[in-house]
Design a protein around this motif. Structure first.
Motif, PDB file in Angstrom:
ATOM      1  N   ASP A   9       0.867  -1.173   0.000  1.00 44.25           N
ATOM      2  CA  ASP A   9       0.000   0.000   0.000  1.00 44.25           C
ATOM      3  C   ASP A   9       0.905   1.225   0.000  1.00 44.25           C
ATOM      4  OD1 ASP A   9       0.988   0.297   2.510  1.00 44.25           O
ATOM      5  OD2 ASP A   9      -0.925   0.349   3.537  1.00 44.25           O
ATOM      6  N   ALA A  10       0.303   2.411  -0.048  1.00 37.20           N
ATOM      7  CA  ALA A  10       1.107   3.614  -0.276  1.00 37.20           C
ATOM      8  C   ALA A  10       2.203   3.785   0.776  1.00 37.20           C
ATOM      9  CB  ALA A  10       0.207   4.843  -0.315  1.00 37.20           C
ATOM     10  N   TYR A  11       1.944   3.369   2.010  1.00 39.55           N
ATOM     11  CA  TYR A  11       2.921   3.595   3.072  1.00 39.55           C
ATOM     12  C   TYR A  11       4.060   2.567   3.117  1.00 39.55           C
ATOM     13  CZ  TYR A  11       0.980   7.604   5.467  1.00 39.55           C
ATOM     14  OH  TYR A  11       0.587   8.869   5.781  1.00 39.55           O
ATOM     15  N   TYR A  12       4.022   1.629   2.164  1.00 35.52           N
ATOM     16  CA  TYR A  12       4.989   0.540   2.123  1.00 35.52           C
ATOM     17  C   TYR A  12       6.438   0.971   2.370  1.00 35.52           C
ATOM     18  CZ  TYR A  12       7.188  -3.632  -0.037  1.00 35.52           C
ATOM     19  OH  TYR A  12       7.932  -4.744  -0.305  1.00 35.52           O
ATOM     20  N   PRO A  13       6.938   2.003   1.645  1.00 39.31           N
ATOM     21  CA  PRO A  13       8.363   2.326   1.819  1.00 39.31           C
ATOM     22  C   PRO A  13       8.713   2.804   3.224  1.00 39.31           C
ATOM     23  CG  PRO A  13       7.366   3.711   0.105  1.00 39.31           C
ATOM     24  CD  PRO A  13       6.282   2.863   0.654  1.00 39.31           C
ATOM     25  N   LEU A  14       7.795   3.455   3.897  1.00 40.77           N
ATOM     26  CA  LEU A  14       8.070   3.883   5.269  1.00 40.77           C
ATOM     27  C   LEU A  14       7.965   2.707   6.228  1.00 40.77           C
ATOM     28  CD1 LEU A  14       6.431   7.336   6.062  1.00 40.77           C
ATOM     29  CD2 LEU A  14       8.839   6.732   6.008  1.00 40.77           C
ATOM     30  N   ARG A  15       6.955   1.857   6.007  1.00 41.59           N
ATOM     31  CA  ARG A  15       6.707   0.762   6.937  1.00 41.59           C
ATOM     32  C   ARG A  15       7.879  -0.215   6.974  1.00 41.59           C
ATOM     33  NH1 ARG A  15       1.878  -1.099   5.130  1.00 41.59           N
ATOM     34  NH2 ARG A  15       0.926   0.639   6.216  1.00 41.59           N
TER      35      ARG A  15
END
Lengths: 294, 248, 317
Positions: free
Chosen positions: A221-227
């Motif tokens: 999902d959009a937050y993948y790179p931060l997560r």
């Protein structure tokens, strides 16, 4: 989880851990090479896995393409974004201090997240896999979903391919020379700019592949790179900057440890994971196989 | 014995021997130069003496006691200080602040957290003396990074002298300094305290012959010969190996 | 500029903010708490040059320590602040003994790992911390026995402002001291500091410990004023945002920490209210703008603009 006996549990951990480790490896190896080569702390690398996953979601779900075609579209699309980014943005970041690099690549991560959200929204972006991936495969001693085998097979193919590329090709010799010593490499007439670009592109490509194949384990999902930013960076730090074998060992080892902990003591899994990371880095600050002092 | 005493010092990196069985003395008041072709192991030797590197074997004694096991900060406190080959000054700090730092550390006030760093009249007087001695007073409040290279070298020496060392190692004090400014360096070396033991590592032969009273020639990690400037310049081995090449 | 003028102006602005935004005191107080945290990061990173993405470890520990102290021991705010400061400093000291032996990526990853470990520990120790529900039941006595905490948040604002001003003043003294000078020296050239006889390791451990104490105070303030401690206090987001605020404003200068925090928080307040993803566009662009065009932070912007202006005039002349 149906685990008849200790042996079954052990095999489950082994297979799931290996699959998880292969995903981590595919995504992190490009990061390790670029960080070892360009000495850049790159927090935006997970963004390429997200871009790959998003494109695969779009090609498979919205366009209705078959999986192999969607995979190709996603990987080429990621490359088409990564290469100009390297030319226009990263090239300038290489010369920055560590903190400026951290900041610039965090800023870039934010922009990637916001762009993906603008295009596809903030909900989960499932990547349609072929139905056959869910089919159980009988290995004689054990039955596994095909997906796990595909992931493990791809991971092994990637490391074999990288080994051939780096050990046997002219590009590989130049890349290793550049990782060892940039100054010497350019003094020998090696075009480091091109090596940077190729290595960066290859890393982005592998991240996209890992993102797509690993979508079941690390959902897109959009937050993948931060997560998952910290997870990928930890694999690189533990493996040692610039070391492909180190990334492989670290990804597989950490994947196994986390999977084992999730099966055996789910409450303590995260604590065990970070405690081991701290222990390893305390004993070997340069990582398992790092040559470059980080 | 007083001063620095090195016996049988060796350093190996993996299979490579960069210093081999070196015997070396540096009594108070000495003005000794260490010369030798590139890669002879001059900097390695300096780093062994100051404690940046640990020897593979051999002894380093200072005033009779073994200091081989001490790290760099401890040796500095005993009085062994070295300037850097490549300047690693605090470029954004002013000349005055650069000189203040080593004095504060020498006086063990590095953990003083309340008084302003420049509030002690004694410290400031000492800073002013050093500025005067090295002809830097006019640039005292400029960031070091903005000074000419020769002046940066002077700041480098002044800073090291501020530690009140008893052994001073000058690692290529004239490296990168344009020849029009080398006289500044020579003057500064000539004005160093008389009882200070000075070791100069330098490529510039003119400078070496002007300030050194004794010269040690290092080749491939071993001492080839040692003597007065006159002996060294007359030594055929040295002429062939080193001077012959650089002086044509 | 007179040396008293800037602090006077800043304090006047803080007073004006109180009068102008009486319904936003909770937000203003949050800004003050973040300023404290970013100041602690400025000491550690801006002055001592210790690259960290884990300052939340000390912030969260200060918050839980002060919260637990209020729940189980005493509701005295000042005692709670001391407990928070001590807890933050203790964690920084213990972890710093390991962390300061490393640098670069390894150091950054280890700081993240320490904060993650704290987060998970707080999550697992539900009996003590309330786990994911957060630590509740914090009841504070009046500040100095005189000023009870009110619903409008007036006491909270003045309390946080006083603590922030005191810490700022303390840091102003510290950074001008011999110790502060040595930290700047370490930041510029650790090799040279060793060459003048300084044990860089212990100096950095000391700076990290003091920074941890200040982060602990920030966490303790947050716990006392919001009367709640959640797992969020340990989150990576807090560490990362504090870093962004610091670099935005300008690391190595105390006013940089203040300016960066105020700008970040206000932009966040306005942009994120509309759409959290649009906010990422704004902050991403802002971060890249600063890193590429104003590398010394926004505090240097007036100077940079003046130089540009002068340069343009010279070019024309």
């Amino acid at each position: 989880m149906s685990t008849g006996d200790g042996m079954g549990l052990f095999l489950n951990i082994l297979v799931d851990g290996a699959a998880y480790g292969m995903i981590l490896f595919m995504i992190a190896v490009g990061l390790s090479v670029t960080m070892g080569l360009m000495r850049v702390v790159n927090l935006a690398h997970g963004g390429f896995a997200l871009i790959g996953g998003t494109l695969a979601h779009w090609a498979g779900q919205d366009l209705g393409l078959a999986f192999p075609l969607a995979l190709a579209v996603a990987m080429l699309g990621t490359l088409a974004i990564a290469l100009p980014l390297e030319r226009l943005v990263y090239r300038r970041i290489y010369g920055f201090g560590e903190l400026q690099q951290v900041l610039a690549t965090i800023g870039l991560t934010f922009l990637i997240i916001a762009a993906v959200n603008l295009w596809q929204g903030s909900a989960l972006l499932p990547v349609p896999l072929p139905e056959s991936f869910a089919r159980p495969v009988d290995l004689g001693f054990r039955t596994l979903p095909l997906h796990r085998l595909v992931v493990i097979g791809s991971g092994l193919a990637v490391i074999a391919g990288l080994w051939l590329l780096l050990d046997r090709s002219r590009f590989g010799i130049r890349l290793r020379a550049a990782v060892d010593n940039r100054g010497t490499a350019s003094a020998l007439g090696i075009d480091t700019d091109r090596i940077y670009m190729v290595a960066f592109g290859l890393g982005a490509l592998l991240a996209a592949l890992g993102g797509i194949l690993g979508a079941e384990l690390l959902p897109i999902d959009a937050y993948y790179p931060l997560r998952y930013m910290v997870l990928f960076l930890i694999v690189v730090a533990v493996g040692g900057l610039g070391s492909i074998a180190g990334s492989f060992a670290a990804a597989l080892g950490l994947g196994m440890i986390e999977t084992a902990a999730r099966y055996l003591a789910p409450d303590l899994a995260t604590i065990a994971f970070f405690a081991i990371v701290i222990l390893v880095l305390a004993l070997r600050p340069q990582g398992l196989m790092g040559k470059v002092s980080a | 014995m007083q001063g620095l005493e090195v016996r049988g010092l060796s350093k190996r990196f993996g299979g490579l021997t960069v210093s081999e069985n070196i015997d070396f003395d540096l009594p108070p008041g000495a003005r000794k130069a260490l010369i030798g072709p590139n890669g002879a192991g001059k900097s390695t030797f300096a780093n062994l003496v100051t404690g940046i590197l640990r020897p593979s074997s051999g002894e380093i004694r200072f005033d009779g006691s073994d200091i081989g096991g001490l790290d760099e900060p401890r040796r500095v406190k005993l009085g062994i200080a070295k300037t850097f080959q490549i300047t690693t000054l605090f470029r954004k700090l002013t000349v005055r602040e650069n000189l203040r730092l080593p004095i504060l550390e020498r006086e063990k006030r590095g953990y003083s957290m309340f008084a302003r760093a420049g509030s002690s009249p004694e410290t400031e007087a000492e800073v002013a003396d050093l500025l005067e001695q090295f002809e830097l007073t006019a640039f005292a409040d400029r960031p070091v990074g903005l000074l000419a290279y020769g002046q940066q070298r002077l700041v480098e020496m002044a800073m090291t002298l501020a530690l009140r060392p008893r052994v001073l190692i000058l690692d290529e004090p004239a490296a990168g300094v344009p020849s029009s400014e080398t006289h500044l360096i020579v003057n500064a070396i000539e004005r160093l305290p008389k009882d200070l033991a000075v070791l100069i590592i330098e490529h510039d032969m003119d400078l070496v012959f002007r300030v050194a009273r004794s010269i040690v020639v290092l080749v491939a990690g071993r001492i080839l010969t040692e003597g007065t400037p006159a002996q060294i310049s007359a030594d055929p081995k040295v002429r062939e190996l080193y001077l012959g090449k650089s002086h044509g | 500029m007179k040396s008293w003028l800037t602090p006077f102006l800043v304090l006047a602005l803080a007073g004006a903010a109180f009068l102008l935004f009486p319904y936003n005191l909770a937000f203003l107080t949050r800004i003050l708490i973040m300023i404290l945290l970013v100041l602690s990061l400025d000491l550690v990173l801006g002055f001592a040059g210790i690259a960290t993405l884990g300052q939340a470890a000390m912030y969260g520990t200060g918050a839980y320590a002060a919260g637990l102290f209020a729940v189980h021991a005493s509701g005295n705010p000042l005692a709670g602040l001391l407990v928070g400061a001590f807890a933050g400093a203790a964690l920084a000291l213990v972890s710093g003994l390991l962390l300061m032996r490393t640098r670069g990526l390894t150091l950054i990853m280890l700081t993240i790992a320490v904060a993650s470990l704290c987060l998970e520990a707080a999550n697992q120790l539900r009996g003590l911390t309330g786990g994911a529900d957060g630590l509740r039941g914090i009841r504070m006595q009046p500040v100095l026995g005189l000023f009870p905490f009110d619903f409008a948040g007036q006491t909270g604002y003045w309390y946080a402002l006083s603590v922030t001003v005191l810490v700022f003043a303390g840091l102003a003294v510290l950074t001008r001291s011999a110790f502060g000078l040595s930290l700047r020296g370490i930041h510029e050239s650790p090799a040279r500091m060793a060459a003048i006889g300084v044990s860089v390791y212990w100096r950095q451990v000391a700076a990290y410990t003091i920074g941890g104490g200040i982060a602990g105070i920030a966490g303790a303030l947050a716990a006392q004023i919001t009367q709640l401690v959640s797992l969020e206090s340990y989150s990576f987001t807090i560490s990362a945002e504090a870093l962004i605020m610091l670099i935005l404003g300008g690391a190595g200068r105390l006013y940089g920490a203040v300016i960066g925090t105020v700008i970040f928080m206000v932009v966040h307040h306005v942009a994120a209210a509309n759409d959290p993803f649009n906010w990422l566009f704004v902050i991403g662009a802002l971060v890249l703008f600063v890193v590429f065009l104003v590398p010394n932070g926004l505090v240097s912007l007036p100077l940079a603009v003046t130089r540009l202006w002068k340069g343009a005039r010279h070019a024309r002349a």
